[in-house]
Structures are given as C-alpha cells and as structure tokens.
Design a protein around this motif. Sequence first.
Motif, PDB file in Angstrom:
ATOM      1  N   ALA A 260     -31.035 -15.547 -43.492  1.00 23.51           N
ATOM      2  CA  ALA A 260     -30.380 -16.521 -44.372  1.00 23.51           C
ATOM      3  C   ALA A 260     -28.864 -16.419 -44.292  1.00 23.51           C
ATOM      4  CB  ALA A 260     -30.842 -16.325 -45.810  1.00 23.51           C
ATOM      5  N   LEU A 261     -28.343 -15.213 -44.160  1.00 24.74           N
ATOM      6  CA  LEU A 261     -26.891 -15.035 -44.051  1.00 24.74           C
ATOM      7  C   LEU A 261     -26.353 -15.698 -42.788  1.00 24.74           C
ATOM      8  CD1 LEU A 261     -26.552 -11.290 -45.133  1.00 24.74           C
ATOM      9  CD2 LEU A 261     -25.907 -13.303 -46.463  1.00 24.74           C
ATOM     10  N   LYS A 262     -27.036 -15.485 -41.668  1.00 25.42           N
ATOM     11  CA  LYS A 262     -26.598 -16.091 -40.418  1.00 25.42           C
ATOM     12  C   LYS A 262     -26.777 -17.601 -40.455  1.00 25.42           C
ATOM     13  CE  LYS A 262     -24.979 -16.112 -36.239  1.00 25.42           C
ATOM     14  NZ  LYS A 262     -23.552 -15.822 -36.011  1.00 25.42           N
ATOM     15  N   PHE A 263     -27.877 -18.048 -41.022  1.00 28.19           N
ATOM     16  CA  PHE A 263     -28.138 -19.486 -41.126  1.00 28.19           C
ATOM     17  C   PHE A 263     -27.029 -20.155 -41.929  1.00 28.19           C
ATOM     18  CE2 PHE A 263     -31.730 -22.461 -40.436  1.00 28.19           C
ATOM     19  CZ  PHE A 263     -31.245 -23.573 -41.094  1.00 28.19           C
ATOM     20  N   ALA A 264     -26.605 -19.531 -43.014  1.00 30.87           N
ATOM     21  CA  ALA A 264     -25.541 -20.104 -43.847  1.00 30.87           C
ATOM     22  C   ALA A 264     -24.236 -20.206 -43.063  1.00 30.87           C
ATOM     23  CB  ALA A 264     -25.338 -19.252 -45.098  1.00 30.87           C
ATOM     24  N   ASP A 265     -23.907 -19.163 -42.293  1.00 30.10           N
ATOM     25  CA  ASP A 265     -22.692 -19.209 -41.473  1.00 30.10           C
ATOM     26  C   ASP A 265     -22.758 -20.343 -40.456  1.00 30.10           C
ATOM     27  OD1 ASP A 265     -21.400 -17.133 -42.719  1.00 30.10           O
ATOM     28  OD2 ASP A 265     -21.968 -15.620 -41.238  1.00 30.10           O
ATOM     29  N   ILE A 266     -23.906 -20.486 -39.816  1.00 27.39           N
ATOM     30  CA  ILE A 266     -24.078 -21.534 -38.808  1.00 27.39           C
ATOM     31  C   ILE A 266     -23.873 -22.913 -39.425  1.00 27.39           C
ATOM     32  CG2 ILE A 266     -25.835 -22.705 -37.404  1.00 27.39           C
ATOM     33  CD1 ILE A 266     -26.922 -19.931 -36.703  1.00 27.39           C
ATOM     34  N   VAL A 267     -24.492 -23.159 -40.572  1.00 23.24           N
ATOM     35  CA  VAL A 267     -24.352 -24.463 -41.233  1.00 23.24           C
ATOM     36  C   VAL A 267     -22.913 -24.677 -41.678  1.00 23.24           C
ATOM     37  CG1 VAL A 267     -25.097 -25.887 -43.178  1.00 23.24           C
ATOM     38  CG2 VAL A 267     -26.765 -24.469 -41.971  1.00 23.24           C
ATOM     39  N   TYR A 268     -22.310 -23.676 -42.286  1.00 18.96           N
ATOM     40  CA  TYR A 268     -20.930 -23.790 -42.770  1.00 18.96           C
ATOM     41  C   TYR A 268     -19.977 -24.093 -41.624  1.00 18.96           C
ATOM     42  CZ  TYR A 268     -16.715 -22.664 -45.458  1.00 18.96           C
ATOM     43  OH  TYR A 268     -15.507 -22.726 -46.097  1.00 18.96           O
ATOM     44  N   ASN A 269     -20.237 -23.481 -40.470  1.00 12.73           N
ATOM     45  CA  ASN A 269     -19.342 -23.620 -39.322  1.00 12.73           C
ATOM     46  C   ASN A 269     -19.626 -24.850 -38.474  1.00 12.73           C
ATOM     47  OD1 ASN A 269     -18.196 -21.217 -40.122  1.00 12.73           O
ATOM     48  ND2 ASN A 269     -19.295 -19.972 -38.629  1.00 12.73           N
TER      49      ASN A 269
END
Length: 405
Positions: free
Chosen positions: A308-317
């Motif tokens: 979830a942490l990586k997924f959030a970074d990907i979406v944010y970026n």
Amino acid sequence: MAEIKKVILAYSGGLDTSIIIPWLKENYNNCEVVAVAADVGQGAELSGLEEKAIKTGASKLYIEDLTKEFVEDYIFPTVKAGAVYENKYLLGTSFARPLIGKRLVEIAKKENADAIVHGCTGKGNDQVRFELAIKAFAPNMKIIAPWRTWELKSRDDEIDYAEAHNVPIALTRETNYSKDKNIWHLSHEGLDLEDPANEPDYEKILELGVSPEQAPDKPTYITLSFEKGVPVALNGEKMDGVTLVKKLNEIGGANGVGLADIVENRLVGMKSRGVYETPGGSILYHAHEVLETICLDKETQHYKQQIALKFADIVYNGQWFTPLREALSAFVDSTQETVTGDVKLKLYKGNIINAGVTSPYTLYSEEFASFGEDDVYDQNDSAGFINLFGLPIKVKALLDEQRNK
C-alpha cells in the motif's frame, strides 16, 4: 511556435485555464484552441463552461463524462490497495489526472492537434501526472505548459491578466484559494493556508460538509457491503459506485467526517500545505480496512500494508500507466477474493467508529479466541512455542554472559 496550428487544452474554467486561451492566441500565432473539460464529478463547476470557453477564444469545448470510469477503474482499485499517501492524503487529485490525460490524448488524435496544453504550475505535482499519462499514450506529442514560460509570476498576476483581457473569473483576490474538486474530494491551497501555523477557517472554506463542531449531536449509523473488496451496497440497498460515493459524501459531510490538514512532500521536492475534504472516501477506506481485518490472514495483511505504501507513492507521482502499478493491482485483486461482507459504522462529529463487521469468509473464530473454557486449544502448547520462538534471544544472552565473565 509557428508549427503549432491547433492545440488541445485541459480546461477547467478556473483561473489558470481561463487566461491560457487568450494567452495561447497571443503567443502561438492565433492557433486554434480546442478546450476539453473532464467531468469527474465536480458538479456545478461545469455549468456555463462552453459559453465561457468560446467567448475567450476557444473554437469548441468537449465536456467528457469520465465519472463512472474514474470511480470504477481508478478510485476503487486504490481503495482496495489501501493506498494512502503519507498516512493522510486519499489521493483525490492524484488518480484523476492520469484518466484526464488519457482522454486528452484521445481527443488530440481525433482532432489532429499539434500539441496538448495544461495549466499546471512548475512547482506542482499535476504537471508530472498529466505529462506521464500523455507520454504513455502519445510519446511524441508536444506539450505546452504556459506556467513554465509566461511572464505571469503569481495568481495576482493572473487576475490582472484576466481583468485586462475581459476574462470572467469566479473569484476575488481575497477568495483566491487554489482548489480542485471531483466526486472524491475537494482540496484547498494558498492564501492563509500557505502558513502551517494558521488554523484553517473551516466555516469559510468547507463545501462538502461541516466542521465536527457543527455536526449533529446524535450519531449516524451506516452499513456498507463489499464484494471482493468493492463497495456494492449502502444500508442494504444495492447501488452503483458513483451513486454510492455521492451518498457517502452527503452522509459523511453532514457528520463532519473526512477533513485532513496536511503538510505533504510534493514530488518536485518542496513541502506544501493543503486542506482536503474527503467525506465519502474516508468512510470507504475505513470500512474496507475493517473488513480486511477478519478476511485476510496475518501474512497477507501485513505484506499488503507494505504494498500500500508503494502503491500510494506510484499514484501520487502520476505513474498510473506503468507495469509496476498494473502488477501491484494484480496482487491486490488476488488478495480481495475473500474480502466480502458487511461493515457497520457509527459517524459522530468527525469520527468514524467501528460498530460491527461480518463476512462469510471470516478468519476470526470466537471458539479459538475465547477467554472462556474451550476444547480447541491446549494452553500448555504455548510454552514450547515460546521456547523455540525465543531461542535466538536466549542463546545470545547465554553467550554474552560467558563472554562477560
């Protein structure tokens, strides 16, 4: 500039994109400007846009209804992933931009346009999100970003330009917050909010609901039903995703739910302060997380939290259209096969309080977990387990004792 005969403009009718039309006409040899407004659930903001776009120099305006696709293909997959940026931001602007960028490319190809234009500032995240989406579907498309090149240096300058060119704008210098609204959220930035020391004046800025202080003194109970991680019903009534999110926005907003005051780390390197309203989204995230606590085994649940942490970074970026995001979504979907059931919540003055959860796939056994008498677990077995589990600690301590003699 002489090569640019026709452009597609990502058009919201806000301050930035309103003045971009005459600016493009002035600076790109009176090129044709085709405006595209993406309907992602912002409601009344779309009214009167066509007349405004044409009057300020656009040749036409597309209004593209992307709300259903937004909810089903972008919002719900992110909720299923449990992705939250820096523990608070529910990614309301982040996952809308790739969808809009994809549609801009489709219209640019249809119109045989020479370039795509956006009104994002050179300091923000949205420039990246739009342009990565454009690169994914039209890698050779020219991109024009006026904020990087024009002579205007502030929103006050933009208002001056609008006034000088008779461009109507629905704000004043005193209410000149930078806002982004869609079916999922409303963001507020700028003015007094730029100083993190200032408490937000919620009575002045809120649009989707009320502050917790103004919420009713009586709690509201709701029950959300999920099938394979996707919300499908509210209080027993089946409904589509768009209707469900709208209903939850109304209920959550009325109870002061979903306010987030954040100093976040932008992709471009600076910190920024924003106030977000996400009433329905906050409820959905909470309910989904509660349901997963009884439907997922420990190892899957804990590993999924890392994803979830990586997924959030990907979406944010803005990296939605990437192999990694697709692979992570495939993993998330596999974990959601048993995330089916009902979650009851109590909403009270900004709080979301658990009030019960059930699932046909529950992994919780009252018989095993009971503090009462049972025949399913021999408590003496725990001694051997602890001896093995603690063996490395014991061995180290024994050896340390020998070395310190």
